[in-house]
Scaffold this motif. Structure first.
Motif, PDB file in Angstrom:
ATOM      1  N   ASP A 130       2.951 -11.594   6.579  1.00  0.00           N
ATOM      2  CA  ASP A 130       4.158 -10.778   6.517  1.00  0.00           C
ATOM      3  C   ASP A 130       4.187  -9.944   5.246  1.00  0.00           C
ATOM      4  O   ASP A 130       4.483  -8.744   5.280  1.00  0.00           O
ATOM      5  N   ALA A 131       3.881 -10.577   4.114  1.00  0.00           N
ATOM      6  CA  ALA A 131       3.916  -9.869   2.832  1.00  0.00           C
ATOM      7  C   ALA A 131       2.892  -8.742   2.792  1.00  0.00           C
ATOM      8  O   ALA A 131       3.169  -7.664   2.249  1.00  0.00           O
ATOM      9  N   TRP A 132       1.733  -8.960   3.363  1.00  0.00           N
ATOM     10  CA  TRP A 132       0.676  -7.957   3.319  1.00  0.00           C
ATOM     11  C   TRP A 132       0.766  -6.949   4.463  1.00  0.00           C
ATOM     12  O   TRP A 132      -0.013  -5.986   4.494  1.00  0.00           O
TER      13      TRP A 132
ATOM     14  N   ASN B 255      -5.818  -2.460   1.848  1.00  0.00           N
ATOM     15  CA  ASN B 255      -4.426  -2.857   2.030  1.00  0.00           C
ATOM     16  C   ASN B 255      -3.709  -2.820   0.680  1.00  0.00           C
ATOM     17  O   ASN B 255      -4.085  -3.538  -0.248  1.00  0.00           O
ATOM     18  N   PRO B 256      -2.647  -2.014   0.522  1.00  0.00           N
ATOM     19  CA  PRO B 256      -2.010  -1.874  -0.795  1.00  0.00           C
ATOM     20  C   PRO B 256      -1.449  -3.180  -1.361  1.00  0.00           C
ATOM     21  O   PRO B 256      -1.554  -3.421  -2.566  1.00  0.00           O
ATOM     22  N   THR B 257      -0.855  -4.034  -0.521  1.00  0.00           N
ATOM     23  CA  THR B 257      -0.285  -5.276  -1.055  1.00  0.00           C
ATOM     24  C   THR B 257      -1.381  -6.264  -1.411  1.00  0.00           C
ATOM     25  O   THR B 257      -1.235  -7.058  -2.351  1.00  0.00           O
ATOM     26  N   HIS B 258      -2.489  -6.240  -0.680  1.00  0.00           N
ATOM     27  CA  HIS B 258      -3.667  -7.027  -1.044  1.00  0.00           C
ATOM     28  C   HIS B 258      -4.128  -6.636  -2.456  1.00  0.00           C
ATOM     29  O   HIS B 258      -4.357  -7.496  -3.316  1.00  0.00           O
TER      30      HIS B 258
ATOM     31  N   ALA C  13      10.440   0.689  -2.760  1.00  0.00           N
ATOM     32  CA  ALA C  13       9.842  -0.438  -2.050  1.00  0.00           C
ATOM     33  C   ALA C  13      10.256  -1.755  -2.682  1.00  0.00           C
ATOM     34  O   ALA C  13      10.675  -1.804  -3.846  1.00  0.00           O
ATOM     35  N   ASP C  14      10.099  -2.833  -1.929  1.00  0.00           N
ATOM     36  CA  ASP C  14      10.377  -4.164  -2.470  1.00  0.00           C
ATOM     37  C   ASP C  14       9.127  -4.672  -3.201  1.00  0.00           C
ATOM     38  O   ASP C  14       8.092  -3.989  -3.228  1.00  0.00           O
ATOM     39  N   PRO C  15       9.179  -5.858  -3.810  1.00  0.00           N
ATOM     40  CA  PRO C  15       8.011  -6.328  -4.576  1.00  0.00           C
ATOM     41  C   PRO C  15       6.749  -6.543  -3.765  1.00  0.00           C
ATOM     42  O   PRO C  15       5.660  -6.623  -4.341  1.00  0.00           O
ATOM     43  N   ASP C  16       6.859  -6.620  -2.427  1.00  0.00           N
ATOM     44  CA  ASP C  16       5.667  -6.693  -1.576  1.00  0.00           C
ATOM     45  C   ASP C  16       5.138  -5.313  -1.210  1.00  0.00           C
ATOM     46  O   ASP C  16       4.203  -5.195  -0.408  1.00  0.00           O
ATOM     47  N   ASP C  17       5.747  -4.253  -1.760  1.00  0.00           N
ATOM     48  CA  ASP C  17       5.395  -2.870  -1.445  1.00  0.00           C
ATOM     49  C   ASP C  17       5.709  -2.519  -0.002  1.00  0.00           C
ATOM     50  O   ASP C  17       4.995  -1.759   0.646  1.00  0.00           O
TER      51      ASP C  17
END
Length: 613
Positions: free
Chosen positions: A185-187, A213-216, A492-496
């Protein structure tokens, strides 16, 4: 813990000292010259591992004992390094698995410095052991005034992408997310078929076919910073076991181009914040960058006095061309740092090396020796710092705060952004420079800091934001603060993950504006705007389609202060202002203005808040 011994009861003065580079007779000249220059401390042992531990578990301390004794005899305090910054050749030869690996899978070999993997168990064990041996031997030495753990963490070996880091990353992810559902979910792994069904499938963000992947990528930056913090804390614990009453630090690197570590997380684990700073002549505003950096360090230190551990008396050695400083600039750069909160001024290094990669890096005693203009300037600076004793321990007061978050920077400069030419620091540095031109002092603080004492808050390009931090900004405005939020903040939130419903999501209600679409500008492209008071100005890097929603009873939520006057957004709002019930004001700036327009805007914000400028 007090660092008064480092500072000699006033403003401390000194630098890195490497006696192992010189014959013994030079040491006696060194301590005499240190007395002439007004030196109160030296940092000893930073790159001395191969001279202290000559083979695995074999220690030769005699030369370091002599140096410590000599310095104590001449009243010079020692900031003693654990010597772990760069492993000796015997270690990497016996254990090549300690070496770091780059994003393309290439091993980074020894022959320079800092050639070690942040997650190597072998390196960690050897480094912690050496730190403990150093503390065991010198805990009670009268010269010891501070411990210096390693040196410039992440300067050369981060990020590392080896298999050891991959395994450690998976453990970090398990601790952060608890399970694969939360990770996916976060990624956002529903995109591009990236869904993970086993944690062992997760790798570092190595070189791949296209955009990662940006959150990765963001999480790997968090993990990498945390990895080195864990290593620092392990060394610090080994030192404290034998030397619990001596303050501990490690030198941060708060320079524009260095963004590997989240120093706000690190700061709680040092007894005093210290940093290195060097002028980079190719930057557009190098002295303004110095001022911003110093105010950032003060924010990291929570407003407490801090240590300038390293800067240069003149040229460095690592730029394509390394200009010498004009005489007087050494004094100017040093005193600028003191004016912004430093209680200690240090240089790399005391005596300029004859050989090695840094032989053309300037020093307090140059190749020309003490009969030189540079050394006379060093002595003049020592005299000036000695006469500033009464300001030691004082704090800088500021009515204005600029919010700065390294993790927001990591996300904003991640892959596939609307304008990759826009650096996160462009806007906060421009704001700081404009304030500085008006003689206005600003703290540069983390969004999680106490914001209640500031009359003006500036929120520049705070791309990701935690809900609690957005709420704190709104609470400060509700209590009467004047808040200026710039473009690309609260997106964006902290998970981008983008905050839906219109930009700038986290600050949309506070500002009374809604942005439907970004219109980033090409390099060199500008857009005309009416500045405050209908003055003509320009914007660069960014523009956006701002709308001002209407309240059903009271009309527009915000007033339009400036508009775009050409391009696809002609006639649309560029700057807005909203008055709040508690006396606060919320401003929104949707482009990066030219310097004059930005100064004029800030003058209005400051005047409205009653801040002299």
């Amino acid at each position: 813990m007090s660092v008064a011994r480092i500072n000699g009861g006033g403003i401390g003065y000194g630098g890195d000292y490497n006696p192992e580079q010189w014959p013994r007779q030079v040491w006696d000249e060194d301590v005499d010259l240190m007395a002439r220059a007004g030196v109160t401390f030296v940092t000893l042992g930073v790159f001395s591992w191969s001279w202290i531990e000559t083979a695995d578990g074999v220690y030769e301390f005699d030369w370091l004992d002599d140096a410590m004794d000599l310095l104590h005899e001449h009243g010079i305090a020692v900031d003693l390094a654990t010597a772990t910054a760069t492993p000796p050749p015997w270690l990497s030869h016996a254990h090549p698995e300690v070496l770091p690996v780059d994003v393309e899978g290439r091993t980074r070999w020894p022959g320079s410095r800092q050639a070690w993997c942040p997650n190597s168990p072998v390196f960690a064990a050897k480094a912690v052991r050496l730190a403990g041996e150093m503390a065991r031997r010198y805990a009670d030495h009268p010269a010891l005034a501070m411990w210096h753990i390693s040196n410039e963490y992440a300067c050369h070996n981060l990020p590392c992408y080896c298999d050891r880091c991959a395994a450690a990353f998976r453990r970090w992810l398990h601790e952060r997310y608890g399970g694969l559902d939360a990770l996916n979910d976060a990624w956002g792994t529903a995109f591009w078929s990236q869904r993970y069904t086993d944690l062992e499938q997760v790798l570092p963000p190595r070189l791949t076919t296209t955009i990662p992947n940006p959150t990765h990528v963001l999480d790997y930056r968090r993990f990498s910073s945390d990895s080195l913090l864990a290593l620092y804390r392990a060394e610090a614990a080994a030192v404290r076991e034998h030397s619990p009453d001596i303050p501990i630090t490690t030198n941060f690197m708060t320079m524009r181009h260095f963004d590997h570590l989240d120093y706000h997380r690190w700061a709680q684990h040092v007894d005093v914040v210290s940093t290195d700073h060097y002028i980079v002549n190719t930057w557009p505003h190098p002295r303004a960058e110095l001022a911003f950096s110093a105010d950032l360090v003060r924010g990291i230190a929570g407003g407490a006095p801090w240590i300038l551990m390293e800067h240069s008396t003149s040229a460095v050695n690592w730029q394509p061309t390394n200009p010498a400083k004009a005489l007087g600039q050494t004094l100017r750069d040093s005193l600028a740092q003191v004016a912004r909160g430093a209680d200690t001024v240090g240089f790399f290094q005391w005596r300029q090396s004859r050989a090695g990669a840094e032989k053309y890096h300037s020093a307090m005693v140059p190749h020309a020796g003490p009969d030189s203009a540079r050394f006379r300037e060093v002595c003049e600076l020592g005299d000036l710092l000695g006469r500033l004793k009464e300001i030691a321990g004082s704090r800088v007061a500021a009515d204005v705060a600029i919010l700065f978050d390294t993790q927001a920077r990591w996300a904003a400069e991640g892959p596939a952004m609307p304008n990759s030419a826009l650096a996160y620091l462009d806007t906060p540095e421009a704001v700081h420079r404009a304030l500085r031109s008006r003689g206005v002092t600003a703290d540069v603080v983390h969004p999680g800091s106490d914001l209640s004492g500031y009359r003006v808050l500036i929120v520049p390009t705070l791309y990701t934001v935690q809900p609690a931090h957005a709420e704190a900004v709104a609470a400060a405005a509700a209590a009467g603060a004047h808040v200026l939020v710039t473009f690309f903040s609260g997106i964006a939130d902290p998970d981008d993950h983008v905050l839906l419903g219109g930009y700038p999501g986290a600050f949309r209600e506070l500002l009374g504006v809604r942005v439907e679409e970004f219109f980033p500008l090409l390099p060199g492209e500008t857009v005309a705007v009416t500045g405050p008071g209908d003055a003509a100005g320009t914007g660069r890097s960014w523009s956006e389609d701002v709308t001002v929603p209407r309240d059903s009873l009271d009309g527009p939520l915000a007033g339009v202060v400036a508009t775009y006057t050409d391009g696809p957004l002609a006639g649309r709002p560029a700057i807005t202002r909203r008055e709040l019930p508690g006396g606060g004001v919320a401003w929104y700036l949707s482009t990066l203005p030219d310097d004059a327009t930005l100064r004029d805007l800030l003058a209005e914000v400051l005047a409205g808040a009653g801040v002299p400028a």
